[in-house]
Enzyme design. Structure first.
Site, PDB file in Angstrom:
ATOM      1  N   LYS A  53      37.527  32.757 -31.821  1.00  0.00           N
ATOM      2  CA  LYS A  53      37.594  32.220 -30.298  1.00  0.00           C
ATOM      3  C   LYS A  53      38.865  31.244 -30.515  1.00  0.00           C
ATOM      4  O   LYS A  53      39.690  31.013 -29.480  1.00  0.00           O
ATOM      5  CB  LYS A  53      36.430  31.489 -30.086  1.00  0.00           C
ATOM      6  CG  LYS A  53      35.386  32.611 -29.325  1.00  0.00           C
ATOM      7  CD  LYS A  53      34.023  32.130 -29.134  1.00  0.00           C
ATOM      8  CE  LYS A  53      33.092  33.094 -28.738  1.00  0.00           C
ATOM      9  NZ  LYS A  53      31.674  32.994 -28.652  1.00  0.00           N
ATOM     10  N   GLN A  97      27.563  28.214 -29.678  1.00  0.00           N
ATOM     11  CA  GLN A  97      27.680  29.280 -30.021  1.00  0.00           C
ATOM     12  C   GLN A  97      25.988  29.806 -30.479  1.00  0.00           C
ATOM     13  O   GLN A  97      25.328  28.939 -31.050  1.00  0.00           O
ATOM     14  CB  GLN A  97      28.276  29.523 -31.614  1.00  0.00           C
ATOM     15  CG  GLN A  97      28.428  31.030 -32.118  1.00  0.00           C
ATOM     16  CD  GLN A  97      29.071  31.939 -31.311  1.00  0.00           C
ATOM     17  OE1 GLN A  97      30.118  31.671 -30.669  1.00  0.00           O
ATOM     18  NE2 GLN A  97      28.528  33.082 -31.057  1.00  0.00           N
ATOM     19  N   ASP A 120      30.687  29.947 -20.601  1.00  0.00           N
ATOM     20  CA  ASP A 120      29.893  31.083 -21.014  1.00  0.00           C
ATOM     21  C   ASP A 120      28.940  31.515 -19.536  1.00  0.00           C
ATOM     22  O   ASP A 120      28.480  32.652 -19.622  1.00  0.00           O
ATOM     23  CB  ASP A 120      28.611  30.795 -21.948  1.00  0.00           C
ATOM     24  CG  ASP A 120      29.277  31.321 -23.469  1.00  0.00           C
ATOM     25  OD1 ASP A 120      30.084  32.127 -23.325  1.00  0.00           O
ATOM     26  OD2 ASP A 120      28.634  30.931 -24.445  1.00  0.00           O
TER      27      ASP A 120
END
Ligand code: NDP
Length: 296
Positions: A53, A97, A120
Protein backbone atom coordinates in the site's frame (compact mmCIF):
# COMPACT_ATOMS: atom_id res chain seq x y z
CA UNK A 1 -11.83 -22.42 -22.76
CA UNK A 2 -14.46 -20.03 -24.09
CA UNK A 3 -14.71 -17.32 -21.43
CA UNK A 4 -13.11 -13.91 -21.86
CA UNK A 5 -10.59 -13.26 -19.10
CA UNK A 6 -11.20 -10.06 -17.15
CA UNK A 7 -7.66 -8.87 -16.49
CA UNK A 8 -7.50 -7.22 -13.05
CA UNK A 9 -3.81 -6.42 -13.40
CA UNK A 10 -4.39 -4.35 -16.55
CA UNK A 11 -7.52 -2.59 -15.23
CA UNK A 12 -5.83 -1.80 -11.90
CA UNK A 13 -2.83 -0.37 -13.78
CA UNK A 14 -5.12 1.94 -15.77
CA UNK A 15 -6.90 3.13 -12.62
CA UNK A 16 -3.59 3.75 -10.84
CA UNK A 17 -2.37 5.82 -13.80
CA UNK A 18 -5.62 7.84 -13.78
CA UNK A 19 -5.28 8.42 -10.03
CA UNK A 20 -1.64 9.51 -10.45
CA UNK A 21 -2.70 12.04 -13.08
CA UNK A 22 -5.34 13.52 -10.77
CA UNK A 23 -2.93 13.51 -7.83
CA UNK A 24 -0.48 15.53 -9.95
CA UNK A 25 -3.22 18.03 -10.78
CA UNK A 26 -4.20 18.38 -7.10
CA UNK A 27 -0.55 18.64 -6.04
CA UNK A 28 -0.14 21.55 -8.44
CA UNK A 29 -2.65 23.34 -6.15
CA UNK A 30 -0.53 22.49 -3.10
CA UNK A 31 -2.60 19.50 -1.96
CA UNK A 32 -0.78 16.17 -1.82
CA UNK A 33 -3.22 13.37 -0.88
CA UNK A 34 -1.85 11.47 2.11
CA UNK A 35 -2.61 7.94 3.32
CA UNK A 36 -1.67 6.59 6.75
CA UNK A 37 -1.76 2.88 7.48
CA UNK A 38 -1.55 1.60 11.05
CA UNK A 39 -0.32 -1.95 11.54
CA UNK A 40 -0.44 -3.60 14.96
CA UNK A 41 1.94 -6.53 15.25
CA UNK A 42 4.05 -8.29 12.66
CA UNK A 43 1.63 -10.67 10.93
CA UNK A 44 3.59 -11.57 7.75
CA UNK A 45 0.64 -11.34 5.35
CA UNK A 46 -0.47 -7.99 6.83
CA UNK A 47 3.08 -6.63 6.67
CA UNK A 48 3.22 -7.47 2.95
CA UNK A 49 -0.13 -5.75 2.30
CA UNK A 50 0.94 -2.67 4.25
CA UNK A 51 4.23 -2.40 2.37
CA UNK A 52 2.49 -2.69 -0.99
CA UNK A 53 0.00 0.00 0.00
CA UNK A 54 2.85 2.39 0.91
CA UNK A 55 4.69 1.63 -2.33
CA UNK A 56 1.55 2.12 -4.43
CA UNK A 57 0.91 5.51 -2.75
CA UNK A 58 4.37 6.74 -3.58
CA UNK A 59 4.08 5.54 -7.16
CA UNK A 60 0.84 7.56 -7.47
CA UNK A 61 2.60 10.66 -6.12
CA UNK A 62 0.83 10.53 -2.76
CA UNK A 63 2.19 11.09 0.70
CA UNK A 64 2.34 7.84 2.66
CA UNK A 65 2.88 7.08 6.33
CA UNK A 66 3.10 3.62 7.86
CA UNK A 67 2.78 3.39 11.62
CA UNK A 68 3.86 0.04 13.03
CA UNK A 69 2.87 -0.62 16.63
CA UNK A 70 4.00 -3.62 18.68
CA UNK A 71 1.64 -6.61 18.97
CA UNK A 72 1.08 -5.89 22.70
CA UNK A 73 -0.09 -2.31 22.08
CA UNK A 74 -3.08 -1.58 24.30
CA UNK A 75 -6.43 -0.67 22.81
CA UNK A 76 -6.14 2.76 24.48
CA UNK A 77 -2.78 3.40 22.82
CA UNK A 78 -4.11 2.37 19.42
CA UNK A 79 -7.14 4.65 19.84
CA UNK A 80 -4.81 7.51 20.86
CA UNK A 81 -2.73 6.91 17.71
CA UNK A 82 -5.90 7.02 15.59
CA UNK A 83 -6.87 10.32 17.29
CA UNK A 84 -3.47 11.77 16.42
CA UNK A 85 -3.73 10.76 12.75
CA UNK A 86 -7.35 11.97 12.62
CA UNK A 87 -6.03 15.42 13.61
CA UNK A 88 -3.07 15.41 11.17
CA UNK A 89 -3.83 17.80 8.27
CA UNK A 90 -1.30 16.06 5.97
CA UNK A 91 -3.30 12.82 6.13
CA UNK A 92 -6.51 12.49 4.10
CA UNK A 93 -7.00 8.73 4.38
CA UNK A 94 -6.44 6.45 7.37
CA UNK A 95 -6.84 2.73 7.74
CA UNK A 96 -5.98 0.21 10.38
CA UNK A 97 -4.79 -3.05 8.80
CA UNK A 98 -7.06 -5.91 9.88
CA UNK A 99 -7.05 -8.19 11.72
CA UNK A 100 -5.90 -6.44 14.90
CA UNK A 101 -4.71 -8.65 17.81
CA UNK A 102 -7.50 -10.37 19.76
CA UNK A 103 -7.20 -8.13 22.85
CA UNK A 104 -8.32 -5.14 20.75
CA UNK A 105 -11.98 -4.53 19.86
CA UNK A 106 -12.10 -4.16 16.05
CA UNK A 107 -15.46 -2.34 16.07
CA UNK A 108 -14.18 0.25 18.53
CA UNK A 109 -11.14 0.82 16.33
CA UNK A 110 -13.15 1.19 13.13
CA UNK A 111 -15.58 3.58 14.81
CA UNK A 112 -12.74 5.80 16.06
CA UNK A 113 -11.49 6.64 12.55
CA UNK A 114 -12.73 10.02 11.34
CA UNK A 115 -15.43 9.10 8.76
CA UNK A 116 -13.95 11.77 6.44
CA UNK A 117 -10.66 9.80 6.44
CA UNK A 118 -12.20 6.32 6.45
CA UNK A 119 -10.93 5.19 3.03
CA UNK A 120 -11.70 1.53 3.79
CA UNK A 121 -15.36 2.54 4.10
CA UNK A 122 -15.93 0.40 7.21
CA UNK A 123 -17.14 3.17 9.59
CA UNK A 124 -20.91 3.00 10.17
CA UNK A 125 -21.28 6.53 8.75
CA UNK A 126 -19.84 5.39 5.43
CA UNK A 127 -21.76 2.12 5.49
CA UNK A 128 -24.94 4.19 5.97
CA UNK A 129 -24.00 6.60 3.20
CA UNK A 130 -23.36 3.69 0.84
CA UNK A 131 -26.79 2.22 1.58
CA UNK A 132 -28.35 5.65 0.98
CA UNK A 133 -26.47 6.08 -2.31
CA UNK A 134 -24.69 9.22 -1.02
CA UNK A 135 -21.91 10.01 -3.55
CA UNK A 136 -19.52 11.08 -0.77
CA UNK A 137 -19.51 7.53 0.70
CA UNK A 138 -16.18 5.72 0.64
CA UNK A 139 -16.90 2.46 -1.13
CA UNK A 140 -15.06 -0.53 0.34
CA UNK A 141 -12.15 -1.25 -2.00
CA UNK A 142 -12.91 -4.83 -3.05
CA UNK A 143 -16.54 -4.40 -4.18
CA UNK A 144 -15.71 -0.97 -5.63
CA UNK A 145 -12.96 -2.67 -7.63
CA UNK A 146 -15.36 -5.32 -8.86
CA UNK A 147 -17.81 -2.64 -9.98
CA UNK A 148 -14.99 -0.97 -11.92
CA UNK A 149 -14.04 -4.30 -13.52
CA UNK A 150 -17.63 -4.78 -14.70
CA UNK A 151 -17.89 -1.22 -16.00
CA UNK A 152 -14.55 -1.26 -17.78
CA UNK A 153 -15.12 -4.69 -19.31
CA UNK A 154 -18.46 -3.62 -20.73
CA UNK A 155 -20.50 -6.04 -18.62
CA UNK A 156 -24.06 -4.70 -18.51
CA UNK A 157 -25.33 -4.57 -14.95
CA UNK A 158 -28.60 -2.77 -15.69
CA UNK A 159 -31.45 -5.27 -15.44
CA UNK A 160 -29.00 -8.15 -14.90
CA UNK A 161 -29.56 -10.69 -12.17
CA UNK A 162 -26.49 -10.52 -9.92
CA UNK A 163 -26.05 -13.32 -7.41
CA UNK A 164 -23.52 -12.73 -4.65
CA UNK A 165 -22.24 -15.70 -2.67
CA UNK A 166 -21.13 -14.47 0.77
CA UNK A 167 -22.59 -11.76 3.01
CA UNK A 168 -19.49 -10.38 4.72
CA UNK A 169 -19.36 -6.71 5.64
CA UNK A 170 -16.23 -6.17 3.51
CA UNK A 171 -17.35 -7.89 0.30
CA UNK A 172 -20.85 -9.39 -0.03
CA UNK A 173 -23.00 -6.73 1.63
CA UNK A 174 -21.33 -3.63 0.13
CA UNK A 175 -21.26 -5.42 -3.26
CA UNK A 176 -25.03 -5.83 -3.09
CA UNK A 177 -25.45 -2.17 -2.16
CA UNK A 178 -23.33 -1.01 -5.08
CA UNK A 179 -25.12 -3.18 -7.62
CA UNK A 180 -28.60 -1.99 -6.60
CA UNK A 181 -27.76 1.72 -6.82
CA UNK A 182 -29.22 3.42 -9.85
CA UNK A 183 -26.83 4.42 -12.61
CA UNK A 184 -23.80 2.96 -14.39
CA UNK A 185 -22.44 -0.17 -12.71
CA UNK A 186 -25.75 -0.53 -10.86
CA UNK A 187 -29.44 -1.11 -11.65
CA UNK A 188 -28.98 -4.85 -11.16
CA UNK A 189 -31.46 -7.16 -9.47
CA UNK A 190 -29.46 -8.63 -6.61
CA UNK A 191 -29.68 -11.87 -4.65
CA UNK A 192 -27.31 -12.34 -1.69
CA UNK A 193 -26.64 -15.94 -0.67
CA UNK A 194 -24.76 -17.45 2.27
CA UNK A 195 -24.16 -20.68 4.15
CA UNK A 196 -27.86 -21.06 5.02
CA UNK A 197 -29.10 -20.61 1.46
CA UNK A 198 -31.14 -23.51 0.08
CA UNK A 199 -30.12 -24.82 -3.36
CA UNK A 200 -27.06 -22.61 -3.72
CA UNK A 201 -26.15 -24.10 -7.12
CA UNK A 202 -29.66 -23.40 -8.44
CA UNK A 203 -29.48 -19.79 -7.19
CA UNK A 204 -26.09 -19.34 -8.83
CA UNK A 205 -27.34 -20.80 -12.11
CA UNK A 206 -29.91 -18.00 -12.32
CA UNK A 207 -27.15 -15.36 -12.28
CA UNK A 208 -26.13 -13.23 -15.23
CA UNK A 209 -23.37 -11.93 -12.96
CA UNK A 210 -22.04 -14.23 -10.24
CA UNK A 211 -19.81 -12.74 -7.53
CA UNK A 212 -18.25 -15.37 -5.31
CA UNK A 213 -16.69 -14.41 -1.93
CA UNK A 214 -16.75 -17.48 0.28
CA UNK A 215 -13.17 -18.41 1.21
CA UNK A 216 -13.43 -22.08 0.10
CA UNK A 217 -11.10 -23.32 -2.59
CA UNK A 218 -12.83 -23.98 -5.93
CA UNK A 219 -16.25 -24.56 -4.34
CA UNK A 220 -18.27 -23.18 -7.24
CA UNK A 221 -18.19 -25.56 -10.20
CA UNK A 222 -19.55 -25.45 -13.75
CA UNK A 223 -22.88 -26.94 -12.58
CA UNK A 224 -23.53 -23.66 -10.72
CA UNK A 225 -22.91 -21.35 -13.67
CA UNK A 226 -25.30 -20.30 -16.43
CA UNK A 227 -23.69 -20.50 -19.88
CA UNK A 228 -22.41 -17.05 -20.83
CA UNK A 229 -22.55 -15.61 -17.31
CA UNK A 230 -19.91 -13.23 -15.95
CA UNK A 231 -18.12 -14.81 -12.99
CA UNK A 232 -16.18 -12.71 -10.49
CA UNK A 233 -14.02 -14.77 -8.15
CA UNK A 234 -13.04 -12.89 -4.98
CA UNK A 235 -11.62 -15.86 -3.09
CA UNK A 236 -7.94 -16.19 -2.27
CA UNK A 237 -7.08 -19.68 -1.00
CA UNK A 238 -3.87 -21.60 -0.52
CA UNK A 239 -4.01 -25.23 -1.54
CA UNK A 240 -1.20 -27.70 -0.82
CA UNK A 241 0.61 -28.71 -3.99
CA UNK A 242 3.73 -30.80 -3.50
CA UNK A 243 4.62 -30.49 -7.20
CA UNK A 244 5.42 -26.78 -6.75
CA UNK A 245 8.66 -25.49 -5.19
CA UNK A 246 6.78 -23.48 -2.55
CA UNK A 247 4.51 -26.43 -1.74
CA UNK A 248 1.21 -24.67 -2.43
CA UNK A 249 -0.75 -22.86 -5.10
CA UNK A 250 -3.17 -19.97 -4.81
CA UNK A 251 -6.69 -20.41 -6.16
CA UNK A 252 -10.09 -18.81 -5.96
CA UNK A 253 -13.49 -19.98 -4.77
CA UNK A 254 -14.40 -20.89 -8.35
CA UNK A 255 -13.14 -24.02 -10.13
CA UNK A 256 -11.52 -21.95 -12.90
CA UNK A 257 -10.73 -24.72 -15.42
CA UNK A 258 -14.27 -26.07 -15.68
CA UNK A 259 -16.13 -22.79 -15.12
CA UNK A 260 -14.14 -20.94 -17.79
CA UNK A 261 -15.56 -23.42 -20.33
CA UNK A 262 -19.11 -22.33 -19.50
CA UNK A 263 -18.90 -18.67 -18.44
CA UNK A 264 -18.90 -15.74 -20.86
CA UNK A 265 -16.30 -13.84 -18.83
CA UNK A 266 -14.32 -14.70 -15.72
CA UNK A 267 -11.73 -13.20 -13.39
CA UNK A 268 -8.65 -15.36 -12.73
CA UNK A 269 -7.00 -15.92 -9.34
CA UNK A 270 -4.41 -14.52 -9.00
CA UNK A 271 -4.59 -11.53 -11.32
CA UNK A 272 -8.30 -10.77 -11.05
CA UNK A 273 -9.99 -8.98 -8.15
CA UNK A 274 -6.85 -8.90 -5.96
CA UNK A 275 -4.91 -6.18 -7.81
CA UNK A 276 -8.01 -3.95 -7.89
CA UNK A 277 -8.12 -3.54 -4.12
CA UNK A 278 -5.05 -1.29 -3.78
CA UNK A 279 -6.02 0.68 -6.89
CA UNK A 280 -9.38 1.49 -5.29
CA UNK A 281 -7.74 2.39 -1.98
CA UNK A 282 -5.65 4.98 -3.84
CA UNK A 283 -8.78 6.20 -5.59
CA UNK A 284 -10.55 6.55 -2.23
CA UNK A 285 -7.62 8.52 -0.78
CA UNK A 286 -7.77 10.87 -3.76
CA UNK A 287 -11.54 11.17 -3.15
CA UNK A 288 -10.89 12.05 0.51
CA UNK A 289 -8.45 14.80 -0.46
CA UNK A 290 -10.80 16.15 -3.13
CA UNK A 291 -13.80 16.18 -0.76
CA UNK A 292 -11.78 18.04 1.87
CA UNK A 293 -10.66 20.60 -0.73
CA UNK A 294 -14.31 21.09 -1.69
CA UNK A 295 -15.29 21.42 1.99
CA UNK A 296 -17.69 18.44 1.77
P1 NDP B 1 -16.02 -14.21 5.29
O1 NDP B 1 -15.48 -15.43 5.91
O2 NDP B 1 -16.19 -12.98 6.11
O3 NDP B 1 -17.43 -14.54 4.62
C1 NDP B 1 -17.62 -15.70 3.89
C2 NDP B 1 -19.06 -15.78 3.45
O4 NDP B 1 -19.22 -16.98 2.72
C3 NDP B 1 -20.05 -15.81 4.60
O5 NDP B 1 -21.14 -14.96 4.34
C4 NDP B 1 -20.49 -17.27 4.66
O6 NDP B 1 -21.83 -17.45 5.06
C5 NDP B 1 -20.36 -17.67 3.21
N1 NDP B 1 -20.19 -19.12 3.11
C6 NDP B 1 -19.31 -19.90 3.77
N2 NDP B 1 -19.48 -21.19 3.43
C7 NDP B 1 -20.49 -21.22 2.54
C8 NDP B 1 -21.15 -22.25 1.86
N3 NDP B 1 -20.78 -23.53 1.98
N4 NDP B 1 -22.17 -21.92 1.03
C9 NDP B 1 -22.54 -20.63 0.87
N5 NDP B 1 -21.95 -19.61 1.51
C10 NDP B 1 -20.94 -19.91 2.35
O7 NDP B 1 -15.08 -13.94 4.03
P2 NDP B 1 -14.72 -12.60 3.21
O8 NDP B 1 -15.93 -12.04 2.56
O9 NDP B 1 -13.89 -11.71 4.05
O10 NDP B 1 -13.75 -13.22 2.12
C11 NDP B 1 -14.17 -14.22 1.23
C12 NDP B 1 -13.00 -14.63 0.36
O11 NDP B 1 -12.55 -13.51 -0.39
C13 NDP B 1 -11.77 -15.12 1.13
O12 NDP B 1 -11.12 -16.11 0.36
C14 NDP B 1 -10.88 -13.89 1.21
O13 NDP B 1 -9.51 -14.22 1.31
C15 NDP B 1 -11.18 -13.26 -0.13
N6 NDP B 1 -10.98 -11.80 -0.17
C16 NDP B 1 -10.26 -11.32 -1.23
C17 NDP B 1 -10.06 -9.96 -1.36
C18 NDP B 1 -9.33 -9.48 -2.56
O14 NDP B 1 -8.76 -8.42 -2.54
N7 NDP B 1 -9.34 -10.23 -3.65
C19 NDP B 1 -10.53 -9.01 -0.36
C20 NDP B 1 -11.35 -9.62 0.67
C21 NDP B 1 -11.54 -10.97 0.76
P3 NDP B 1 -22.35 -17.16 6.57
O15 NDP B 1 -22.41 -15.66 6.67
O16 NDP B 1 -23.67 -17.80 6.61
O17 NDP B 1 -21.32 -17.75 7.49
Amino acid sequence: MSATIIDGVAIAKTIRAEVAEQVAALSAHGIVPGLAVILVGEDPASSIYVRSKGKACKEAGMHSETIILPADTTEADLLATIDRVNADPLIHGLLVQLPVPAHIDTDKVLRRIDPAKDVDGFHPVNVGKLVLGDPTAFKPATPAGIQQMLLRSGVETRGAHAVIVGRSTIVGRPMANLLIQSGPGGDATVTVTHSRTRDLAGMCRSADILVVAIGRAEMIGADAVKPGATVIDVGINRVDDASLPKGYRVCGDVAFDEVSKVAGAITPVPGGVGPMTIAMLLSNTLQAATLRQQGR
